[in-house]
Each structure stands twice: as structure tokens, then as C-alpha cells.
Design an enzyme around this catalytic site. Structure first.
Site, PDB file in Angstrom:
ATOM      1  NE  ARG A 560      -2.398  -0.527   3.554  1.00  0.00           N
ATOM      2  CZ  ARG A 560      -2.871  -0.043   4.856  1.00  0.00           C
ATOM      3  NH1 ARG A 560      -4.139   0.810   4.526  1.00  0.00           N
ATOM      4  NH2 ARG A 560      -2.414   0.229   5.825  1.00  0.00           N
ATOM      5  CB  SER A 620       6.275  -6.592   7.501  1.00  0.00           C
ATOM      6  OG  SER A 620       5.598  -5.659   7.927  1.00  0.00           O
ATOM      7  CG  ASP A 674       4.484  -5.804  12.069  1.00  0.00           C
ATOM      8  OD1 ASP A 674       5.538  -6.160  12.824  1.00  0.00           O
ATOM      9  OD2 ASP A 674       3.791  -7.092  11.687  1.00  0.00           O
TER      10      ASP A 674
END
Length: 934
Positions: A560, A620, A674
């Protein structure tokens, strides 16, 4: 067996001989195949018409009884309830695996007699052994004497029977069939409510009949007998039903008296205060006496019989159905017609005028067309009567009228029970077996055929098999005893299996202490299972952050790009872009060029072209950070294998791609994992949020540590967010004492044996597998699924962690849990459903408690760092397991309160921590940089 609703005309035509007559919807005495009297006098018609019951009347009785049942289940019954919905504490039907020798004592099942049985159960595969039994007639003076007389008589009969058997005098297990209305408070505790069936022994009502029997056996002194269960004959009938294609969950007895029992959902039995499993409920429907429903079908003969009985006004329904009363009803009708001169030339015999002279056996034989007129003639002569041919015909019609009504009323009541079962199971078509017992059912074939046909009419949505009881319930009483023994043994094995998962305070405190020690070592740079990695995030949001920020969130085949506008609130606009497999598996340059192309596309769509916005990068994958904007990729995971990236600074690779894309200006400020993003996202809402926690597929935590305690990072003042990488906690063997053989199996089958031990006891990737291994073990012990191994359960990862969340959901009833498990091909019983639920609860509870012990260690570390007596701190949390499991979060919080009582810890669920958090890390960094310049 029948199911579905046939056309009414077809039904009427098919069983007209069983008592259903067309016209006015009337159900009348069956006359087809029977001689008809030549003179149908008005007096005879008026007399027999009283016993005709319409469909509407039967439906009213069905609805009224169902309403009384549901009212009693809710505990809202009146002081004198229409029916008593009495829990029997029989919570399971047979599996077919029950084995052993059992003694059964039956009292009240057949009126004025007592029966003792020796029952051998051999399991579903074994050769069936017929019970040995002996019947003893109970003297009238004992039936009407003291309770001690009755129970001493029972103990004497028991000893006499056992003396004739080649059995040991020690350790005998006995099931006590006591067929009277009782209030049970346990499987072996039952208080007599009231005598029926002609018994009136003093000193027994209000007493525990099991204890009275035990006392009598002890006074007898001949045998060491353990009274395991007290069972009424109806429950015994249900439990003795042969295993078939459908569950036998209803027992019906029509003998001297009548009753029914069925397996009710425990949650619907108010007096139990239990929300799991099922329990057999004895309806005690003989006492049903709703004047509105029964009044229209009561005859003058019913009123006379009731008035002359031992208990006027009580057991009204039973007096219309039970075998003790059918003969008396026939006698009253015959005596009435004789007095009017219609029968026997108006000459009654003394026997005909004597109460109790016409027995059920007489009625059944006289009604049977195959008996022939000569046999009926002989029975009547035995009663001192002188019948003519027309008398024989009319007597047969009277017997048929009385018995047909009884069967139809019994069917209406049974239809109410079946409707209740269908409603509680929420099944469109209920498939169930009804076990039938008692002399009326056994010796009266027409009674059973009328019963079945009328049930089909009144409950067309029920597909019912009627299975006759083989031995009057004696085997069923033994089965109750055997099932109780099996459940107790299985309970012990289940508890032994789950005991290692039930962690006590000391064990959790030890985990907390071990984690504190590992944290300290990791911070000092010493060997530790906790890496305690500096993230170079030095502060959490204080609410003054303002501006527009870009964020990238890369953690899988989709990533994203986000525009995060921070004002007095946070506004997020984002777009998802895919990463083709060819790019994920290609060169590093190709991958990062693709990422920059997507950023440019997003900027153009948002009208940001040419602007140089600060950018936070959530990456991540395993990294070692050397600064806020420096992260060395240790290794790719999740299907990525782009070349020339491992061992490189991914921020530098991104900046080089930006440079290659001329006329694009991006300011990469921070790289974030994260967990840190989750903490920062919640930190914007709550300035006290200084701990981040992820509990999803994997698990990790971070927190704000004092900079002076972080070796290898210069500076002695301020704070530093530490990425604990706590999934590896215990890799040094410190958790071995808590690890079970099931954990070891899951670890050995994983892609990284011996690593991430804490994560493998907590996170969603592994909990389902732990449960699967436990279920395999319990199946091998015969505790689950009748010991039948299934191929599906042997399949790795077939039991998803999401099943734990669904199975443990308070909003799901056990029938829904059962459906989830049946989709896995597991051959379930209701017992199995409860045990699988307990396994899931034990595994998820341990996971939550271990997670809570870790959070408690972190909170205590922060409190001691700051020299505080009390600490108020918040934890930002993300992850599907934490968010979706119905009890995980509350168990974590409860464990933290227990282990860190001086820390007031609040848990905040993160929304979009990976994207929003990266932007906020960037915003905080910009704020700090600006204040430094100032």
C-alpha cells in the site's frame, strides 16, 4: 419410520382402521375388521362418542403441553406445575463402546413387583449377552407400609438374586430404576416427590431414595454394592435403545403409568445453570392436567375413575393413558351399559362391579380381532358374566374406543416433545429415534400403530423411528451406569492431557521473571533469546504533530501507498498495488523501481506531483536497524526472493530507485516494523501508549526503554523504542518446563525446528496445530470420536486457528460448533463437542496467559526504570488472534493484572498500525528534528 406431511385424505384412508374417521375431522374408535353390533342404539353411540377426539383437540393438547414444558424449563412453573421438567443428570447417550457387568434393581416399573437383573454389556462389536433377571411380587402390606419395610424388602430380594449368581460379593456397581416422580440433584441423588401406581409407603416422600436403598443394603450386610445411578424406567428405556442410523434421544413408557424423557439442551434448563451439553429431562407428563386442553376430552367415566382413585385430582393425563387405568375405564363403561340393560341382559357380575377386576391384559386381548369371539367370550365368563354374541361385539368396541383414545392422547403429547426437540435443535426436519417400553406398548400392537400414525399427522416435520425396548429398560439402567463410568474415565484422561496447559500463578510468574532476565541480557548485548533491537524511534506522538506524510507498507505480494494528513485528527488516503511474482522473484533494482513507479502513480492521482513529502517505510521482513532510516535486510520471507537485497540497507535501495526516477523527490525519514507502527498508531490517540504488541499469525512486542540501558547506542538520556523480537523467547531452553509433547510435535514439523519457541506457543500460525495433535492423542485413547481415527485429522494444518475463535465464541451454540467440526469429517457426538471445546479453551488460555506474562514483564520493566510505585501505561495491539478470538484479550489483561498489580495497563486496539504508524514515526521524527534545529 416416517417423515414429511402426506395429503390428509391419504393419511385418513391409510389408517382409518387405526381410528381416524373422515368427516368433522373426528378421530374415532377403529371398527374395520371388528364385528359391528346389529343394534346401534343411541345409548351405545352416546357412550362411545365420549371417547372420540378431534384433530383440533389433539392439536390443542399438543400446544398446551408444549407451553407447559417450556414454562417449566424456564423455571416459571406455577406452585402446582402442569408438568415437571426434571433433569436426570444423564448427560450422554451410549457410544456403543460400553462394557462390563452391572446389577440393576427395578422398583415401580411394573406396578406391584420388583425386578433384579444381572446385565453384561459387551460393546457394539461384542456378542450380546441376555440379562439374567428375577421378578419379586411386592406384598400389598409392603406397598402401603413404611419406607424401611419397602427398602429392606428390596435389599432382601437383591441378596436372594445375587446368591444364585456366580458373582463376587465385592465391588458391584448398581443402577437403581425408581419409576416415580423424583427431584434429582445428581446422578446418584434423587428425592421422591410423590408416590404413584398404588404405592403409599410412609416416610419416603421428601427423602433421598438412593440413600434409603444404601442404608437397607448396609443393614442386609451381604454384599458390597455401589449405587452409581438412580434412573427412572423412561430414561432406562431410552438408554437401552439399540444404536441405529439416527440418535435415540427420546424414551417413551406406557405401562402401569406413563412418562417420556428426552435429551434437552442444558442451556435451556434453568435449574441447572449450565450452558453446555445436553441433559436428559424427565417430563413427568402423567400429571398434565390443563383443564382447557383436557377438559373437552374427559368423559364421565374419567371423572368417576379419578374420584375413586387413591389420588383424586392428580395424574389426570396418566389416568387416561396408563395401563393401570385402561382396564378400569373399560370396566366402568361396561358396568354403565350393563346397568342400562344394553349388555349382559342387564345382569352385572360382582367382579364387573369390583374395582380393578378388568386388567390391561384383558383389554388388549379382547380388543385384538385375531383373538376371536370365543376367546373374548371366555374372558367375560371368567369375570362371572354370561355374554351373548352381540355383547362380545360391543365389548370389543368399548375396548377399542378406550385404547384408541389413549394412543391418540399419547401421540399428541409425544408430538409436543418432538416439536420441542426440533425447536431447540433448530432443524428443518428432525430425525430421531424414540425408544418405547412398557406393557401397553409391548402387548398392544394397535396402540403403537395408532400412536405412530397420529404422531405423523401432528408432527409432519419429524422423521421418527420407533424402536421397542428389548428388556423393559433394565439394560438401559445398566447402560446409564456404564456411560457414567465411561464419562468419568474419559474425564480423567482429558484432565491428565490438558493439565500441562493449565498454568498456575507460580509458573506464570516464573515466565515473567525469565523474560525480565532475557530482556536485561539482550539490552546489555549479552547472549539472550531476546534480541532487544534498537529501532531508533526516540519518542511517541505528543499530539502536536502536523503535516502531510507518505507511508509505504510492504509485507506481502500486495503493498500500500498511503497519504496521511495529521491535523487535530488523522486522515488516511491509500491505494493498494500488486507486486507481480516476476518482480518479487527478480532483481532488487527491478523490485524497488516498481515500488517507486507505484508511489509516483499515487502522487499523480492525489495531486502531489513535485512535492517532497516525508516518507515512512513499513518493511515487514527481518531487518537489523542501524538508525531510524537504516535497515539491513537479513533474509527474505513470504515468497520474496529479489536478488542483491539481503545484507543491504533497504532504505538505500529505495533512495537509489528514487534517484533513477528523475524529477521525483521523496524524503525517506524512517523504516519501521509493524509492532512499532502499532504502538505509534495508538500513541497518537493515547500519549501513555508506550508498548506495542502483535498477536496474529506471529507475535512480537516493542516498548520505550531508557536510552541509558541500551548498549551500543550512544547517549544516556531520553528513550529508545526496543523491538524485542520476543517470538524467539525460550529458544535457549528456558521454556522447556512448560513445553508439552504436543508443542514438541508442532516444533519438529515446522520449517524452523528449535526456533521461535514462544511464538509457537502463542500465535495463530501454531495453535490450531497444537489442538490437532491433542485431538489425535485423545482419539488414540478412545476418549474422542469413539476411538476412530480419521484421515482428515491426520492432515497437517487442517485445524485452523480460526476454528478456535469460532468454537469458543459465546454466540455460537454447541450445535453450530458441531457443524464446524463435522465439516472436518469428524464423527462427533455431543460429548466430543464439549471435549473439543475444552481442548481449544485450554490451548488458547495458555497462549493468552503466556502473552500476558510477557506484557507484565515489560510493564514492570518500565515501572522500575522510572522508579515509580505505580505505573499507568497503555499497550497498542494488533493481530487477528487478539482481535477475533472471543476471550484472548480478556485473558491477557487478567494475567497482567495478576502478575503486575502495581501497573494499570490499558489495551488499545490499533487501526491501520502498519500504515498510519509509519507516518506517525515519520511525523515524530520531523517534530524532534525541528525542535533540535530550533
Amino acid at each position: 419410520m416416517f417423515g414429511g406431511q402426506p395429503p390428509l385424505w391419504k393419511f385418513m384412508d391409510s389408517i382409518r382402521s387405526e381410528g381416524l374417521q373422515q368427516g368433522e375431522e373426528a378421530l374415532s374408535c377403529p371398527e374395520e375388521g371388528l364385528p359391528r353390533p346389529s343394534d346401534s342404539s343411541e345409548l351405545v353411540q352416546d357412550c362411545l362418542q365420549q371417547f372420540k377426539v378431534t384433530v383440533a383437540q389433539l392439536q390443542q393438547i399438543q400446544a398446551s403441553l408444549l407451553g407447559s414444558m417450556e414454562q417449566a424449563l424456564r423455571g416459571q412453573a406455577s406452585p402446582v406445575p402442569a408438568v415437571r421438567m426434571l433433569p436426570t443428570y444423564v448427560g450422554s447417550t451410549p457410544h456403543g463402546t460400553e462394557q462390563g457387568d452391572f446389577v440393576v434393581l427395578e422398583l415401580g416399573a411394573t406396578g406391584a413387583s420388583l425386578r433384579v437383573l444381572w446385565v453384561t454389556l459387551t460393546g457394539i462389536e461384542g456378542h450380546r449377552v441376555e440379562p439374567r433377571s428375577q421378578e419379586f411380587v411386592i406384598p400389598q402390606d409392603v406397598m402401603l407400609g413404611t419406607g424401611q419395610q419397602l427398602f429392606d424388602f428390596a435389599a432382601h430380594c437383591l441378596s436372594e438374586f445375587l446368591d444364585a449368581q456366580p458373582v463376587s460379593k465385592q465391588g458391584l456397581q448398581l443402577g437403581f430404576s425408581f419409576s416415580f416422580p423424583c427431584h434429582q440433584t445428581g446422578l446418584d441423588r434423587s428425592t421422591l416427590i410423590s408416590w404413584t401406581k398404588g404405592f403409599r409407603c410412609s416416610g419416603v416422600e421428601g427423602q433421598d431414595v438412593v440413600q434409603l436403598l444404601r442404608d437397607a443394603i448396609q443393614r442386609q450386610g451381604a454384599y458390597n454394592i455401589d449405587v452409581v445411578a438412580v434412573v427412572n424406567d423412561t430414561v432406562g428405556t431410552m438408554m437401552g435403545c439399540e444404536l441405529g442410523a439416527r440418535p435415540c434421544e427420546v424414551g417413551l413408557v406406557v405401562d402401569t403409568g406413563t412418562n417420556v424423557c428426552y435429551m434437552e439442551e442444558a442451556r435451556d434448563v434453568a435449574v441447572l445453570d449450565e450452558d453446555r451439553g445436553r441433559v436428559c429431562v424427565s417430563v413427568e407428563w402423567g400429571s398434565f392436567s390443563d383443564d382447557g386442553a383436557l377438559g373437552p376430552v374427559l368423559t364421565t367415566f374419567d371423572h368417576t375413575l379419578d374420584h375413586e382413585s387413591l389420588n383424586p385430582g392428580a395424574q389426570r393425563f396418566e389416568k387416561m393413558i396408563g395401563g393401570l387405568y385402561l382396564g378400569e375405564l373399560v370396566r366402568l363403561v361396561l358396568a354403565h351399559l350393563t346397568r342400562r340393560g344394553v349388555l349382559f341382559r342387564g345382569c352385572p357380575s360382582p367382579a364387573l362391579l369390583s374395582q380393578g377386576s378388568v386388567l390391561l391384559e384383558h383389554v388388549a386381548e379382547m380388543e385384538d380381532p385375531s383373538a376371536g369371539a370365543a376367546r373374548v367370550h371366555a374372558i367375560l365368563q371368567d369375570l362371572g358374566l354370561s355374554p351373548e354374541a352381540s355383547d362380545v361385539e360391543l365389548v370389543q368396541r368399548v375396548c377399542a374406543a378406550v385404547c384408541t383414545r389413549a394412543a391418540q392422547l399419547c401421540a399428541a403429547a409425544l408430538a409436543a416433545v418432538l416439536s420441542r426437540l426440533q425447536h431447540s435443535r433448530e432443524q428443518q426436519t428432525l430425525q430421531v429415534a424414540v425408544a418405547t417400553g412398557g406393557r401397553v406398548c409391548e402387548r398392544h400392537p394397535r396402540f403403537c400403530s395408532i400412536l405412530q400414525g397420529t404422531v405423523m399427522l401432528l408432527a409432519p416435520e419429524c422423521d421418527v423411528s420407533f424402536i421397542p425396548s428389548a428388556d423393559g429398560g433394565g439394560r438401559g439402567v445398566a447402560m446409564v451406569t456404564a456411560v457414567a463410568a465411561r464419562l468419568a474415565a474419559h474425564r480423567r484422561l482429558l484432565e491428565e492431557t490438558l493439565a500441562p496447559f493449565r498454568l498456575n500463578h507460580d509458573q506464570l510468574a516464573a515466565v515473567q521473571a525469565q523474560m525480565r532476565e532475557a530482556m536485561a541480557k539482550g539490552l546489555r548485548g549479552e547472549a539472550s533469546s531476546l534480541r532487544m533491537l534498537p529501532t531508533y524511534v526516540r519518542a511517541t506522538p505528543d499530539g502536536s504533530e502536523r503535516g502531510d506524510f507518505l507511508a509505504l507498507d510492504l509485507g506481502g505480494t500486495n503493498f500500500r501507498v498511503l497519504l496521511v494528513r495529521v491535523t487535530t485528527c488523522v486522515q488516511i488516503t491509500s491505494q493498494i498495488y500488486s507486486i507481480p511474482e516476476s518482480v518479487a522473484q527478480g532483481s532488487g533494482q527491478q523490485l524497488f523501481d516498481h515500488i517507486v513507479d507505484c508511489i509516483v502513480d499515487f502522487q499523480q492521482k492525489q495531486g502531489l506531483s513535485g512535492q517532497s513529502l516525508p516518507l515512512g517505510f513499513t518493511f515487514s521482513f527481518p531487518c537489523k536497524q542501524l538508525g531510524l532510516d537504516q535497515g539491513i535486510l537479513l533474509n527474505w520471507t513470504k515468497g520474496f526472493n529479489a536478488s542483491d537485497c539481503e545484507g543491504q540497507d533497504v532504505v538505500s535501495l529505495l533512495r537509489e530507485a528514487i534517484t533513477r526516477r528523475q524529477a521525483v523527490e521523496l524524503n525517506v525519514v524512517a523504516i519501521v516494523n509493524d509492532t512499532v507502527g502499532t504502538m505509534m498508531s495508538c500513541g497518537y490517540e493515547d500519549p501513555r501508549c508506550e508498548i506495542g504488541l502483535i498477536v496474529g499469525t506471529g507475535t512480537n512486542a516493542c516498548y520505550m526503554e531508557e536510552l541509558r540501558n541500551v548498549a551500543g547506542v550512544p547517549g544516556d538520556s531520553g528513550h529508545m523504542c526496543i523491538n524485542m523480537e520476543w517470538g524467539a523467547f525460550g529458544d535457549d531452553g528456558s521454556l522447556d518446563t512448560l513445553s508439552t509433547c504436543f508443542d514438541a510435535s508442532v516444533d519438529q514439523a515446522s520449517i524452523n525446528p528449535g526456533k521461535q519457541r514462544f511464538e509457537k506457543m502463542i500465535s495463530g500460525m501454531y495453535l490450531g496445530e497444537i489442538v490437532r495433535h491433542i485431538l489425535l492423542h485423545l482419539t488414540s485413547l478412545g476418549v474422542l470420536f469413539r476411538g476412530q481415527q480419521t484421515q482428515r485429522l491426520q492432515t497437517r494444518d487442517i485445524f485452523k486457528t480460526k476454528f478456535l475463535s469460532e468454537i469458543e465464541s459465546d454466540s455460537l451454540a454447541l450445535r453450530q460448533v458441531r457443524a464446524i467440526l463435522e465439516d472436518l469429517g469428524l464423527p462427533l457426538t455431543s460429548d466430543d463437542t464439549l471435549m473439543v471445546l475444552e481442548v481449544c479453551q485450554a490451548v488458547s488460555q495458555r497462549a493468552a496467559q503466556l502473552c500476558g506474562a510477557g506484557v507484565a514483564a515489560v510493564a514492570e520493566k518500565i515501572r522500575e526504570n522510572r522508579g515509580l510505585e505505580e505505573l499507568a501505561v497503555s499497550v497498542g495491539v494488533d493481530g487477528t488472534l487478539y482481535k477475533l478470538h472471543p476471550h484472548f484479550s480478556s485473558l491477557v489483561a487478567a494475567t497482567v493484572r495478576e502478575l503486575a498489580p502495581r501497573c494499570a495497563v490499558t489495551f488499545l486496539q490499533s487501526e491501520d498500525g502498519s500504515g498510519k504508524g509509519a507516518a506517525l514515526v515519520t511525523a515524530v521524527a520531523c517534530r524532534l528534528a525541528q525542535s533540535t534545529r530550533v
